[in-house]
Scaffold this motif. Sequence first.
Motif, short mmCIF file in Angstrom:
data_model
loop_
_atom_site.label_atom_id
_atom_site.label_comp_id
_atom_site.label_asym_id
_atom_site.label_seq_id
_atom_site.Cartn_x
_atom_site.Cartn_y
_atom_site.Cartn_z
N THR A 11 0.81 -1.22 0.00
CA THR A 11 0.00 0.00 0.00
C THR A 11 0.84 1.27 0.00
OG1 THR A 11 -0.10 -0.12 2.40
CG2 THR A 11 -1.96 -1.07 1.19
N SER A 12 2.16 1.12 0.09
CA SER A 12 3.02 2.30 0.20
C SER A 12 4.46 1.93 -0.11
CB SER A 12 2.89 2.81 1.66
OG SER A 12 3.93 3.68 1.99
N ARG A 34 -2.80 -3.65 5.03
CA ARG A 34 -3.96 -3.46 5.91
C ARG A 34 -4.94 -2.42 5.35
NH1 ARG A 34 -0.69 -1.80 11.08
NH2 ARG A 34 0.37 -0.80 9.32
N ASN A 87 7.99 -7.81 2.45
CA ASN A 87 8.39 -6.40 2.56
C ASN A 87 7.71 -5.69 3.72
OD1 ASN A 87 9.04 -3.56 1.42
ND2 ASN A 87 6.80 -3.62 1.40
N TYR A 153 14.19 -2.12 16.56
CA TYR A 153 14.05 -2.17 15.09
C TYR A 153 15.27 -2.88 14.49
CZ TYR A 153 13.74 -0.93 10.19
OH TYR A 153 13.69 -1.00 8.81
N THR A 188 10.25 7.13 2.02
CA THR A 188 8.92 6.54 1.80
C THR A 188 8.05 7.08 2.94
OG1 THR A 188 9.52 4.67 3.19
CG2 THR A 188 9.94 4.41 0.83
#
Length: 255
Positions: A11-12, A34, A87, A153, A188
């Motif tokens: 979606t992005s 989502r 991803n 992360y 992004t």
Amino acid sequence: MNKIVLVTGATSGFGEAIAEIYAKNGLNVIITGRRKERLELLKSHLENNYQTKILALNFDVRDKNAVFNAINSLPEEWKNIDILINNAGLALGSSPIQEGNIDDWETMIDTNVKGLLYVTKAVAPVMIKNNKGHIVNIGSTAGKEAYPGGNVYCGSKHAVQGITDGMRQDLVQYGIKVTQICPGMAETEFSLVRFKGDKEKADNVYKGVTPLTAEDVAQVTFFVTSGLAQHVEIRDLVMSCQQQANSFVVHRKSE
Ligand code: NDP
Ligand code: 8X3
């Protein structure tokens, strides 16, 4: 039927650009994420612009039942996935460990590590049955070297590296290629998500730099899966913009 690629987090950012480059090159693409509305928009955009088929699957990679239901109930003509691009992922916050937010830690681990595992476990059997396939895991330079405030992360992306190396050894006998692609900073929605909508903080990440774009990562992803002879495998690929030498050295130019 053309080759089929499944892209998580389409979606992005990287996922959207990766879906587009495959569609442009005639592969049929399963796009997932989502945000249902964005999936539908992307599906129309790709179908209107390219001669290819697109299937949108709306699920959260953290929800294992949703992952297995979606993949196990794929229509017959979509079942034989050739390429899986793991991803979907995110960073949340940049606090030192002693100040970290436990909910954020859990979201990162559940998405970046457990989500990748669920999707892989759901897709791998069909590749094993077909004795071919390619799994690409989007890692990060954060999985090569941890940096201050990156703790969980970075840990989640180090886990992606270990899991990628392990699954390559498990799947080698079935003719399946396994690749990790580790981008450095790329503009992004990543930083906007990391800083929970704080645009100024997000913009600062890229100040004085020409960062990687989603299209740069898509080009490399397409090349490693489609630009090489069948017997050639890229196991691990690190890429960054020219101004980023590693996680610590970024040569910023004043504007
Ligand atoms: P974006 O925020 O632009 O895209 C992230 C994508 O992941 C979205 O499509 C989002 O979809 C999806 N996603 C997040 N959480 C979930 C979830 N629980 N279930 C399903 N999908 C989810 O960031 P990027 O494109 O930059 O990030 C893509 C990957 O690249 C991530 O794994 C990231 O860690 C990695 N990466 C990013 C770098 C960067 O600097 N940008 C550098 C190196 C690696 P939705 O919200 O609709 O679910
Ligand atoms: C994203 C790159 O340097 O922000 O994985 O961790 S970084």
